[in-house]
Design a protein around this motif. Sequence first.
Motif, short mmCIF file in Angstrom:
data_model
loop_
_atom_site.label_atom_id
_atom_site.label_comp_id
_atom_site.label_asym_id
_atom_site.label_seq_id
_atom_site.Cartn_x
_atom_site.Cartn_y
_atom_site.Cartn_z
N PRO A 122 -15.04 -9.76 11.64
CA PRO A 122 -14.21 -10.62 11.96
C PRO A 122 -13.23 -10.70 10.67
N GLU A 123 -12.32 -10.75 10.71
CA GLU A 123 -11.44 -10.91 9.42
C GLU A 123 -10.49 -12.16 9.22
N LEU A 124 -10.37 -12.77 8.05
CA LEU A 124 -9.61 -13.64 7.98
C LEU A 124 -8.34 -13.20 7.08
N TYR A 125 -7.14 -14.00 7.36
CA TYR A 125 -6.03 -13.37 6.94
C TYR A 125 -5.16 -14.52 6.08
N ASN A 139 4.70 -13.06 -2.29
CA ASN A 139 3.47 -13.41 -1.16
C ASN A 139 2.54 -12.44 -1.29
N LEU A 140 1.17 -12.53 -1.31
CA LEU A 140 0.20 -11.35 -1.10
C LEU A 140 -0.84 -11.67 -0.07
N THR A 141 -1.55 -10.59 0.43
CA THR A 141 -2.47 -10.73 1.58
C THR A 141 -3.80 -10.88 0.88
N ASN A 154 -17.15 -16.12 -5.26
CA ASN A 154 -15.73 -16.27 -5.45
C ASN A 154 -15.25 -14.91 -6.33
N GLU A 155 -15.55 -13.65 -5.58
CA GLU A 155 -15.19 -12.46 -6.34
C GLU A 155 -14.30 -11.70 -5.30
N LEU A 156 -13.49 -10.81 -6.16
CA LEU A 156 -12.36 -10.20 -5.29
C LEU A 156 -12.36 -8.58 -5.71
N MET A 157 -11.94 -7.87 -4.62
CA MET A 157 -11.60 -6.74 -4.75
C MET A 157 -10.06 -6.61 -4.65
N VAL A 158 -9.52 -5.58 -5.36
CA VAL A 158 -8.07 -5.47 -5.55
C VAL A 158 -7.70 -4.09 -5.01
N GLY A 159 -6.70 -3.89 -3.99
CA GLY A 159 -6.18 -2.58 -3.74
C GLY A 159 -5.27 -1.82 -4.89
N GLY A 202 -4.13 5.49 0.51
CA GLY A 202 -2.83 4.96 0.45
C GLY A 202 -2.16 4.36 1.37
N SER A 203 -3.16 3.63 2.21
CA SER A 203 -2.75 2.72 3.27
C SER A 203 -2.13 1.12 2.87
N VAL A 204 -1.86 0.52 3.81
CA VAL A 204 -1.35 -0.87 3.27
C VAL A 204 -2.53 -1.83 2.81
N PHE A 205 -3.62 -1.36 3.23
CA PHE A 205 -4.79 -2.19 2.67
C PHE A 205 -4.95 -2.12 1.16
N GLU A 206 -4.33 -1.10 0.68
CA GLU A 206 -4.19 -0.80 -0.95
C GLU A 206 -3.15 -2.13 -1.67
N SER A 207 -2.60 -2.98 -0.66
CA SER A 207 -1.73 -3.87 -1.04
C SER A 207 -2.49 -5.25 -0.62
N GLU A 208 -3.61 -5.24 -0.65
CA GLU A 208 -4.50 -6.47 -0.32
C GLU A 208 -5.43 -6.97 -1.58
#
Lengths: 405, 231
Positions: free
Chosen positions: A103-106, A130-132, A160-165, A198-204
Motif C-alpha cells: 500500500p503506497e502513499l503519494y 513539485n516532487l513526489t 525519517n530516512e529517504l531514498m532518492v531516485g 530509467g523509469s519515472v520512479f527515478e524522479s521520486e
Amino acid sequence: MRVFNEIAVVTTICIKSIPQRFWASFSTVVAVGLVVTVLLAFLAMAAGFQQTLRGTGTKDMAILMRAGSQAELNSGVTRDQARLIEEAPGVMKDADGKPLVSPELYVIVDGVKKTAVPADGNLKKAPRSNLTLRGLGPAGIAVRPGLKIVEGRAFKPGTNELMVGRALQKDFAGLNVGDTVKLGNSNWLVVGAFELGGSVFESELWADTPEVQDLFHRQNVFQSIRARLTGPDALKALSDYAANDPQLKLDVTTEADYYAQQASRTSDLIQKLGWPLAIAMAFGALAGALNTMYSSVAARAQEIATLRCIGFSGTSSFIGTLLESLVLALVGGIVGTLVTWVLFDGLTGSTLSGASFSQIVFTFHLTPAVAVQGIILALVVGLVGGVFPAWRAARIPIVEAYGTP
Amino acid sequence: MTGQTLIHLQDVSKRFVKGKDTITIFDHLGLSIPAGDFVAVMGPSGSGKTTLLNLLGGIDQPTEGSITFDGGRVDTLTEGQLARWRAHNVGFIFQFYNLMPTLSAARNVELPLLLTSFSRAERKRRVEAALSLVGLAERADHYPREMSGGQQQRVAIARALISDPKLLLCDEPTGDLDRTTADEILAMLRLLNQEMGKTIVMVTHDPEAAKYARRTLHLDKGRFTERELVA
C-alpha cells in the motif's frame, strides 16, 4: 527515357546554379532548419517523456486505485481495502508466504532544481518545484525486483530516512546521500540513491509509509496498492475478485498500462504545443522559400527560355525547379535534425506531469520516427515553396522570359 | 543554292496590348524564304526584327495570318507541339550565346539530343562530331566561363546544328564579338549554308555581317522597305 533525360538535365542545371544564389538559398536552408529544430525539440521531449513513463511499470505488477480516479494523486485507498487485497487471488507471495502487496502513499512535496539555485547557494530563496514523495509499505522494495541501490542504503522502517531516485538526484539540489531535507514540517535524512530502469520512479523520493502518514497527517489512508501478480491470468482473477467484493470499489490495471496511459496524455499535450508553434514558424520559412525560388526562376529565366527554345517542355522546368526547392528544404531538414541531435538528444530535462502534478525527470530522445516527422515538415515547406515558382518557370512565355516585346 | 519555299508568312499581323494602347508590330506582312537561303534582316531598333525571328522560330504566335514551314502550318500548333517542332526543325543562335553556365561545352551541345531517342553512345559520337566541325573538339570538357566569346558562340552553333535542323535562326550572332572573331563566325555560317544547305535567317545591325548573307531584308516600322541581293 526522353522525359527523364530532360528532367535530369534541367534538375542538374537548377541544383548546380544554387551557389550563384548562395545567400538566398542559405537563408532558406537556415529558416527551414530552424523550423525543424523547434519541432524536433518538442517531439524529442515528448518521445523522451513517453519513453520514461512507458518504461515504468511491468505487466506483472497490478496497481489498484479508487474507481474512476485515473491517477494516484486523485485516489484514496483504505487500510481495510489493502488488507483484503493481501488475501486476493493472483497475488504472488514471497518465500515466507507473505503477499507481495505494497500500500503506497503519494504526497506532493517541493524541491529546488539545480538550475534554479541562487548564486549565494541559499536554497530557501530559490523557486520550488513539485516532487513526489512516495511512502512504501514493508513489501515496497520487494515488489520491485529491478531496483538497484546505487549509493548508500535503503531507508529503515520507522525513521525519517529517504531514498532518492537517481534522475531526481542529478537534477535537483540538496538530495545527496547524507543531506538533510526539509519536507513539510519535518527534516528527513537522505540515506540512499536508487535506479529502476530509467523509469519515472527515478524522479521520486521514497520513504517508509507509516512515517509519511504520520508526518503528513494521512493516517490509515493510501493512494494506491501495488500487488505483484503470479502470472498472465492473475490480473483477471484479481479484477474479478475486486469487482465481486462491494468493499473493493477499485480500478485494477497493470502498472505498465497505467503509465502508458499517463505517457500518452502528457506527450500528446507536448505535441499539441510543438506542432502549432512549428507550423506557425513554417509559414515564415515558406515565405523565405517562395522568395528564394521566385528569385531562382527570375535568375534562370534566360536559361529556362533557351531550353524551351531548344524544345524542352515546360514540365521539365516545373519539375527541375520543384526539385531545387525540395533539395534546399531537405538540406534544411537535415541541418535542423542534426542541430536537434547535437543540442537536445540525451539532454536531461524535467517537466510537470499533468497527471501527478509533480516533476518528472526525462531525457530528450530524438528517435528515427521523430526525425522523419521533421524531414517531412521540411519537405512540405519545400514543396509548397517550390510549386508556385515552378509553375511560373513552366508557364512563362519564352518571349517574356527573354525580356523582348 | 535555294529551292522550294521553306517558310511562308501570309498576311501576318502582330499586335501587343500595353496598358490602354495597342502596339502594332506587323500589319499584314508577307514573306517567303526558300530552302537553302541565307537572309540577313536589318533595321533600326524597334522595327520588329526580333519579333520576326520569334515568329519564324515558333516561340511567338501571330495575332493574325498564317505561318507555314515546309508546307505545314506552324501558327496553329499547341505549346507542346511547337516545342517538338522546334526541337526537330530549328536551331537558335543568340547574341550572348545563351549557354548553360553550369554545363560543359559537350553537355551544352548535347542538350537538343536529349530530346531524341539516340543512345548515350550515339549522342556522344554526334557531340564530338559537332564540336570538331566548329573546331572545338579539345574544349569539350570546358565550361563557358573558361572560353572566349568566339569559342562560346561556336559551341552555340554546334548546339544549334546537332539535331540537324533545316532552319537556323541567328539573333545578332556577332553582336558581342570583335571583327576578326565575328568574321570567323560569319564564315562558318556561310559554310553551313553553302555546304550543308542550312536555311539561315540572321538578324543583325552590322552591314559587314549582312554581306555574308545571300540577300538582305530591310525592316522598318514592321514593313520590308528594300530587298538587296548580295553576290
